[in-house]
Design an enzyme around this catalytic site. Structure first.
Site, PDB file in Angstrom:
ATOM      1  N   TRP A  69      -8.909   1.194  12.726  1.00  0.00           N
ATOM      2  CA  TRP A  69      -7.042  -0.213  11.852  1.00  0.00           C
ATOM      3  C   TRP A  69      -6.997  -0.242  13.046  1.00  0.00           C
ATOM      4  CZ3 TRP A  69      -3.308   2.994   8.914  1.00  0.00           C
ATOM      5  CH2 TRP A  69      -2.808   2.211   8.108  1.00  0.00           C
ATOM      6  N   GLN A  75      -5.981  -1.864  -2.902  1.00  0.00           N
ATOM      7  CA  GLN A  75      -5.383  -0.936  -2.334  1.00  0.00           C
ATOM      8  C   GLN A  75      -4.573  -0.200  -3.369  1.00  0.00           C
ATOM      9  OE1 GLN A  75      -5.537  -3.463  -0.785  1.00  0.00           O
ATOM     10  NE2 GLN A  75      -5.293  -4.040   1.464  1.00  0.00           N
ATOM     11  N   GLN A 117      -9.497   2.038  -3.378  1.00  0.00           N
ATOM     12  CA  GLN A 117      -9.583   1.644  -1.746  1.00  0.00           C
ATOM     13  C   GLN A 117      -7.847   2.381  -1.626  1.00  0.00           C
ATOM     14  OE1 GLN A 117      -9.340  -2.783  -1.196  1.00  0.00           O
ATOM     15  NE2 GLN A 117      -8.444  -2.616   0.503  1.00  0.00           N
ATOM     16  N   ASP A 118      -8.247   3.069   0.152  1.00  0.00           N
ATOM     17  CA  ASP A 118      -7.076   4.294   0.302  1.00  0.00           C
ATOM     18  C   ASP A 118      -6.056   4.597  -0.735  1.00  0.00           C
ATOM     19  OD1 ASP A 118      -7.366   2.002   2.038  1.00  0.00           O
ATOM     20  OD2 ASP A 118      -5.123   0.603   1.555  1.00  0.00           O
ATOM     21  N   THR A 120       0.540  -1.782   0.059  1.00  0.00           N
ATOM     22  CA  THR A 120      -0.339   0.337  -0.033  1.00  0.00           C
ATOM     23  C   THR A 120       1.374   1.120   0.180  1.00  0.00           C
ATOM     24  OG1 THR A 120      -1.578  -1.199   1.162  1.00  0.00           O
ATOM     25  CG2 THR A 120      -1.307   1.256   1.448  1.00  0.00           C
ATOM     26  N   ASP A 147     -12.525   2.148   3.417  1.00  0.00           N
ATOM     27  CA  ASP A 147     -11.060   3.006   4.087  1.00  0.00           C
ATOM     28  C   ASP A 147     -10.197   4.267   2.682  1.00  0.00           C
ATOM     29  OD1 ASP A 147     -11.721   1.163   5.771  1.00  0.00           O
ATOM     30  OD2 ASP A 147      -9.861   0.297   5.515  1.00  0.00           O
ATOM     31  N   ARG A 163     -13.841   3.140  10.320  1.00  0.00           N
ATOM     32  CA  ARG A 163     -13.694   1.852  11.129  1.00  0.00           C
ATOM     33  C   ARG A 163     -11.956   1.930  11.708  1.00  0.00           C
ATOM     34  NH1 ARG A 163     -12.759  -2.980   7.133  1.00  0.00           N
ATOM     35  NH2 ARG A 163     -11.477  -2.331   5.044  1.00  0.00           N
TER      36      ARG A 163
END
Length: 525
Positions: free
Chosen positions: A432, A318, A340-341, A288, A362, A430
């Site tokens: 992590w 990611q 994502q990310d 990532t 996220d 959420r």
């Protein structure tokens, strides 16, 4: 037994106060006495006893300095060990993980060195600064480990992780946190930080900015790629800001601003016209961390009127558009596009104003102290069966002064999600990491946000008592908190005093450095 978050905060304050009082007095000559007061006494005793320090500290400030020095010693040894191990690697995934870890350990050493210099005899930083840099040092080590897990090569990384660096940095955070809790004054240097000259202030506040170099795809500038212009700034004389004007165009490249290249500013022709884009992803063999289209480490970075994009798509997992670990960095009228990310606010103090952030899962994540102000967060359509989660904050130590604050902004469905919002659930965040901390202040929440608001990590009870999630005077169709989660760590913030802790003035000490940038901001609520 799970500890209520309010009791936990009281415990931290009580611990800090009693710790400060006890350690300010004359103590036993035994280093063990001091180490017993830290969160990780055993590595403290072992490495303090076997270090070059053969005297007992007379005051807590001595002990704090010793704790950071010992962490530095261990980090240097881990870096040397990693260099030796890296010579014998053949596997592509192992090499990718080690490349990240070497960079992250180098940055950790820089942060520890910065802390030692700042807290030295010629005191040049506040305890708030030191806490930021120690927080970053710890986050770097955790990022190294996370990357090895993503590429399934953690066994290879274990030798450079089993060195107690994290515990020793955590001890330094706790010790410095005691001083931080005792500070009653503002953590500012004045209206402008020392790294900005009078000329720089005038330049940055003017409507027209004169560039040092120009990037143009058509060859009409000094360079045709953004990275070549960034490289031109390395080793320049003086400490003033280096301004790179990036003309309109789509620049398909990955860029890096390393931690030795400071005071860089990228200025585009507008987020619709100047686009830096790439398509690295975890699905394509990167971590990532290394998937980022733009990776920014040099401090005092600024970007204006630019889009950072990652086009890997939702199938590749990611895929980061921008990763920032730049202390005192500003992004103004920029866009960040991914799934994502999308946006990795990795560490340090960061400010985003009038930006657009697009993503699915996220997509604002990391462990910086960061404020998003007057921004629009666009939630995109995820893959079938997925849910959308806006934030995943990564605070993993109770003394890290980090958190995500989204202030006076908007959360809306992107055009691709708008027709099918009922088919996908969307959550504000959420946890992590164990002490995840995120707040939404005076922000418009459109109907796409789930009535429960927040999502547990992988359907577990992880961090529900230690996280801090807050909402203050939000508005819009999904702003009601009546059906929100009933976690001990979730708070409907009802007073301006509490909400103010997460503003520009408090969370990122913005009044001490943002005026110099010329970017508009609101210091309080």
């Amino acid at each position: 037994m799970a500890m209520n978050i309010n009791l936990f905060v009281i415990f931290i304050v009580f611990f800090s106060t009693t710790f400060f009082t006890a350690l300010s007095k004359q103590s036993s000559s035994d280093i063990n006495w001091w180490c017993k007061k830290t969160p990780h006494p055993e590595p403290c005793k072992f490495f303090m006893g076997n270090s070059r320090h053969h005297f007992a500290p007379r005051h807590m400030s001595d002990f704090r300095k010793m704790a950071v020095e010992v962490a530095m010693d261990r980090a240097l040894k881990a870096q040397r060990h990693a260099l030796q191990l890296g010579q014998n690697l053949e596997n592509k995934s192992q090499k990718a993980a080690f490349s990240d870890c070497l960079k992250l350990y180098d940055n950790t050493i820089s942060q520890l060195n910065r802390t030692l210099q700042g807290l030295g005899p010629n005191r040049s930083c506040s305890d708030f600064d030191a806490q930021t840099w120690l927080s970053t040092a710890l986050t770097n080590i955790e990022t190294c480990w996370a990357g090895s897990l993503e590429l399934n090569v953690s066994d290879t990384i274990v030798p450079i992780m089993s060195n107690n660096v994290s515990e020793l940095i955590s001890n330094g955070l706790a010790l410095n946190g005691v001083y931080l809790n005792e500070e009653s004054k503002n953590h500012a240097y004045g209206s402008f930080p020392r790294w900005v000259s009078k000329q720089g202030r005038k330049l940055l506040q003017s409507s027209s900015i004169k560039a040092n170099v120009v990037v143009a795809k058509d060859g009409s500038g000094n360079y045709q790629t953004v990275q070549s212009a960034i490289n031109a700034a390395v080793g320049r004389s003086g400490t003033g800001r280096f301004i790179i004007y990036v003309k309109r165009g789509v620049y398909r490249e990955n860029i890096e601003v390393d931690n030795n290249n400071n005071n860089i500013m990228l200025v585009g022709d507008g987020m619709r016209y100047t686009i830096i884009t790439s398509s690295r992803s975890v699905g394509g063999g990167y971590t990532t961390y290394s998937s980022a289209t733009a990776g920014i480490d040099g401090f005092n970075f600024m970007a204006r009127d630019i889009t950072f994009s990652n086009t890997a798509g939702p199938q590749k997992g990611q895929a980061v558009a921008l990763r920032s670990a730049s202390d005192l960095s500003v992004f103004y009228r920029c866009a960040f596009q991914g799934y994502q990310d999308t946006l990795m606010v990795h560490s340090q103090r960061q400010f985003y104003r009038e930006c657009y952030i697009y993503g699915t899962i996220d997509f604002i994540f990391g462990n910086a102290a960061v404020v998003f102000q007057n921004c629009i967060i666009y939630v995109r359509r995820p893959l079938k069966g997925q849910v959308n989660v806006i934030t995943a904050q990564g605070r993993n130590d109770p003394y890290q002064n980090t958190g995500i604050s989204i202030h006076n902004s908007q959360v809306r469905a992107a055009p691709d999600l708008k027709p099918v919002t009922r088919a996908f659930k969307t959550y504000l965040g959420r946890p992590w990491m164990a002490y995840s901390r995120t707040v939404f202040l005076q922000t418009y929440l459109d109907s796409l946000v789930s009535p429960v608001g927040w999502l547990a990590w992988e359907r577990s009870k992880f961090a529900l008592t230690t996280l801090y999630y807050g909402e203050y005077k939000n508005f819009g169709p999904a702003s009601s908190t009546k059906s929100r989660v009933r976690w001990p760590g979730f708070h409907v913030i009802t007073t301006s005093n509490v909400a103010s802790r997460f503003t520009v003035g408090s969370l990122i000490a913005g009044t001490s450095w943002l005026p110099a940038t010329g970017v508009p901001f609101t210091s309080g609520l």
